[in-house]
Every structure is written in structure tokens, then in C-alpha cells.
Scaffold this motif. Structure first.
Motif: not given
Length: 445
Positions: A170-193
């Protein structure tokens, strides 16, 4: 003798009781309180570990203490209200020592498809959505600031918007942010979602921004590491990312206070590494659990107990308590020797007293037969009575062996018999002496 036996028995029972108590205390489970941010994936991980350890009847158990965020967990460890805490390597309390590495989170910078942002330096003046599981957490924002500082982008050179994982699309569609930063294990958890949400928002594969200077950042900040996100780590077709991606990573650690005994810390390390697959059945991220570095120059020092376990130098029960066992054996030997010496001395004393009693009774026997009057016999009889009372009242004489007791009894009987015979003889002699002899009377013729 009986008192000596009872004393020795009491000492033996005390030693056995002490050994049993020590064994019980040694085998009794140790409960460690662990602080972890409630609502985070690490909270589920530690809860699963606590269940696994309890189910397997392990000697170290966990009591999960939920706190607001990782900063609160670190503060609880420093204050001593908990024994363990889940903390990131870039925000460790000063006294923390690593038990295990729970997982390593990669820093992922991604822009939607069609964006003009192609590299990290292009984030200057942009709004960056920082994905944070815990709303109050600031760890990911600080890590983003560290990375951008490498590219001469100050804190005032960009804006951050804290996002929950479900808010990214929703934040990307509304152009509230230009990029996203996440810190996570790439293969597990919410990163892929999250990556899937970015793809869904633009309809095309996103743009992954490599942190090409990750090694330089790690040199500057030793608690951070350089890592590589492998090709296709986030799944998809075409694979995301489309090539290997260099970036910065931060370790999430289970840390302990230095005051925790090495044996307990080493056992906790063993349990986490041994039951990794069991924990992963409830919390898949547990598959990333690994041993901490035992290098003396490591940025995050490992607890001595963890080092001993990993290096194979952990001490068993007899190794830890061999000195006490040795001293206990010496003490038991000394006590046994002392008890034996005391018993021998008491037996010797009893033998001496019984010999003296027998000798006196044997002296009374001929003396009674030669007594000249009743007063002397009465004196001997009183002495026999006193000997009988003494042999019954004196504990040592009561503990005489069977042979000595038989001799004393025989001597008493013979002495009394001699007194009775002599008394009868004196009575007869006295009776004869008291009869007036018959005198003849002559009548004068």
C-alpha cells in the motif's frame, strides 16, 4: 561398642545423604530467564526452544520473558533481571557474551520496477520505507543510517517511514516511499512475502540495490558483516534477485551475562545446537542456528562455557568436582580410621576393666574361704554386689565379649558360693562353741 557402631552408622548415613543431595542438586534443571521482543519471530523461536527443552527433559530450561523491543531486552540483561537476552550484534549490551547465533539477517535495499534508483547513492533525498516487525524498534533505521553514511548520505539527506510488513504494498502504490529497506533472513520468514508485495505493486521484478562496499563497512563496524544474497533467494520467475547480491548483514544472538556458570552456558549451547531440527519444526528460522565464533579477537566474545563446548574442553561431573571427591574420600578415610582407633581403644579399655574385675573376684575367692569372722564375709559380699552393679551400669563392661562375660559370671558365682560355705562353717563353729560341756556331780557318801 554399640555406641561406636551407631556413631559409625550415623556418619555413613550422613555421607550417603550428602552424596545423594549433591547428586540431586547437580541433576536438578537450571532455569534461565531470557528476554526477547514480544511479537518478533525470535519470540516464537525462543518459545519453541523452551518447549523442546522441557519436552526432552534437558538440564537447562528456558523461561521466556517478553519485552517491548531488543533495546529493552539488552537493558534487562544489563540490569540483571534476566540471564539471557536476544540481541543484535550491532546493539549489544557491554557485558553480553554469545551463547549461540540464532540467525544472520541480510540488509536488503529494493526499489520498485521502473524506478530511477539503481544504486545506493541514488537514495539521496528519497523517502525510504523501513520495514520493522516491532513498531518501537529503531535497529533497522540505525543500520540504514550506517550504510548510507558510507556513501556520504547524512541523516538529513533522506527520510524514513516505518512500515509493518503488511503495509509495504500500500505504501508503494500510494507513493509514500521511493524504496524499501528490510533486514531479514532471505530464504525464511517475511522477506519473500515483502518482495512479493513490491512485485505486486509494480507488476514487474523490483530493483535490488547492492551494498558493494559491505566489506569496507564491516571493517569500520566489526559487529557488522559482509554477506551475499544468492541468486533466486526470494524465489519467483524470473528469479529474484537475478544475480548474486553483495550486502551488509547483522547477527541476531542469544547472549548471556558473564556471571552465568560456564557449565550452564555450555549446556545451553549444546541444547540449541543439538535440538535445532526439533525447534525448527515449530519455528523454521531455527534452521539457521549456529555456534558463535570462539576467536579471541571476535567482535562479539563468546561465553567461556560456549567456547569449552565448541572446543571440546567442557568438564564433566568428576572433572569439576574431582578435588571435592578426593578431599571427601580422604576425610571419610580419616573418619573411618579415627572410628576404628576409637573402637579399638574402647575394646582395649573394656578388656582391661574386665581383667581387673576378674582378678579381684579371684582374689576374693580364697580370701572368703579363709575369713575369720562374719564381718569380713559381709565386706566381701558387699564388694561382690558392687562388682555386679558396676558390670551392669558401666557401658564398657556391658560390652564385654562372651568369653569375658562367662568368666566374670563364673568368678562371681564361685566367690558367692565360697562366702556361703565359709559363713555356714563359721555358724557351725559358733554353735559348737556356745554349748555348755556336761560336768559330773559327785554325791558325798
Amino acid at each position: 561398642m554399640l555406641r561406636t557402631i551407631l556413631a559409625a552408622l550415623i556418619v555413613c548415613l550422613a555421607l550417603v545423604g550428602g552424596a545423594a543431595t549433591a547428586l540431586y542438586l547437580y541433576n536438578r534443571p537450571t532455569e534461565l530467564r531470557v528476554a526477547v521482543a514480544q511479537g518478533a519471530q525470535d519470540y516464537r523461536l525462543l518459545t519453541a526452544a523452551a518447549q523442546a527443552f522441557s519436552h526432552q527433559h534437558e538440564p537447562v530450561r528456558l523461561k521466556v520473558v517478553p519485552v517491548a523491543d531488543s533495546a529493552a531486552a539488552a537493558a534487562a540483561l544489563e540490569q540483571g533481571s534476566v540471564d539471557l537476552a536476544v540481541a543484535r550484534s550491532d546493539a549489544l549490551p557491554p557485558s553480553a557474551q554469545a551463547i549461540v547465533v540464532l540467525h544472520r539477517n541480510a540488509a536488503v535495499l529494493v526499489a520498485p520496477s521502473g524506478s530511477k534508483i539503481k544504486r545506493v547513492a541514488d537514495l539521496r533525498g528519497k523517502k525510504i520505507g523501513v520495514v520493522q516487525e516491532i513498531v518501537s524498534g529503531r535497529g533497522n533505521v540505525r543500520l540504514l543510517e550506517t550504510i548510507l553514511a558510507q556513501y556520504d548520505i547524512p541523516e538529513q539527506g533522506f527520510a524514513t517511514v516505518t512500515l509493518q510488513p503488511a503495509e509495504v504494498e500500500a505504501a508503494l502504490k500510494a507513493r509514500k516511499v521511493d524504496a524499501v529497506f528490510l533486514v531479514a533472513v532471505p530464504q525464511i520468514g517475511s522477506a519473500s512475502e515483502i518482495i512479493h508485495q513490491i512485485v505486486a505493486g509494480a507488476g514487474k521484478p523490483p530493483v535490488f540495490l547492492p551494498v558493494s562496499e559491505a566489506q569496507a563497512i564491516a571493517k569500520r563496524y566489526p559487529t557488522l558483516e559482509s554477506t551475499e544474497i544468492v541468486h533466486g533467494a526470494f524465489g519467483g520467475d524470473p528469479p529474484r534477485p537475478d544475480k548474486a547480491l553483495e550486502t551488509t548483514s547483522v547477527a541476531v544472538l542469544l547472549v548471556a551475562r558473564a556471571s552465568i556458570p560456564a557449565s550452564v552456558a555450555g549446556e545451553a549451547t549444546r541444547q540449541f545446537l543439538t535440538h535445532r531440527s526439533t525447534i525448527a519444526a515449530l519455528a523454521p528460522i531455527a534452521n539457521n542456528i549456529e555456534a558463535p565464533s570462539t576467536d579471541k579477537n571476535a567482535a562479539v566474545p563468546a561465553h567461556q562455557g560456549a567456547i569449552d563446548f565448541i572446543d571440546g574442553n567442557e568438564r564433566g561431573f568428576f572433572d569439576k568436582y574431582s578435588d571435592f571427591i578426593y578431599l571427601g574420600a580422604m576425610l571419610a578415610s580419616l573418619l573411618g580410621s579415627a572410628a576404628a582407633a576409637l573402637a579399638s581403644r574402647m575394646r582395649t579399655k573394656t578388656h582391661e576393666q574386665s581383667e581387673q574385675l576378674i582378678e579381684r573376684l579371684l582374689e576374693i575367692l580364697p580370701a572368703a574361704r579363709a575369713a575369720q569372722d562374719f564381718a569380713e564375709l559381709d565386706s566381701y559380699e558387699r564388694e561382690l554386689d558392687q562388682a555386679l552393679v558396676s558390670s551392669v551400669a558401666d557401658l564398657r563392661l556391658r560390652n564385654m565379649d562372651g568369653t569375658a562375660l562367662h568368666v566374670v559370671s563364673l568368678a562371681l558365682d564361685q566367690a558367692r558360693l565360697a562366702i556361703q560355705e565359709r559363713r555356714r562353717t563359721l555358724c557351725e563353729t559358733k554353735s559348737e562353741g556356745s554349748v555348755t560341756p556336761f560336768k559330773s556331780i559327785r554325791i558325798a557318801e
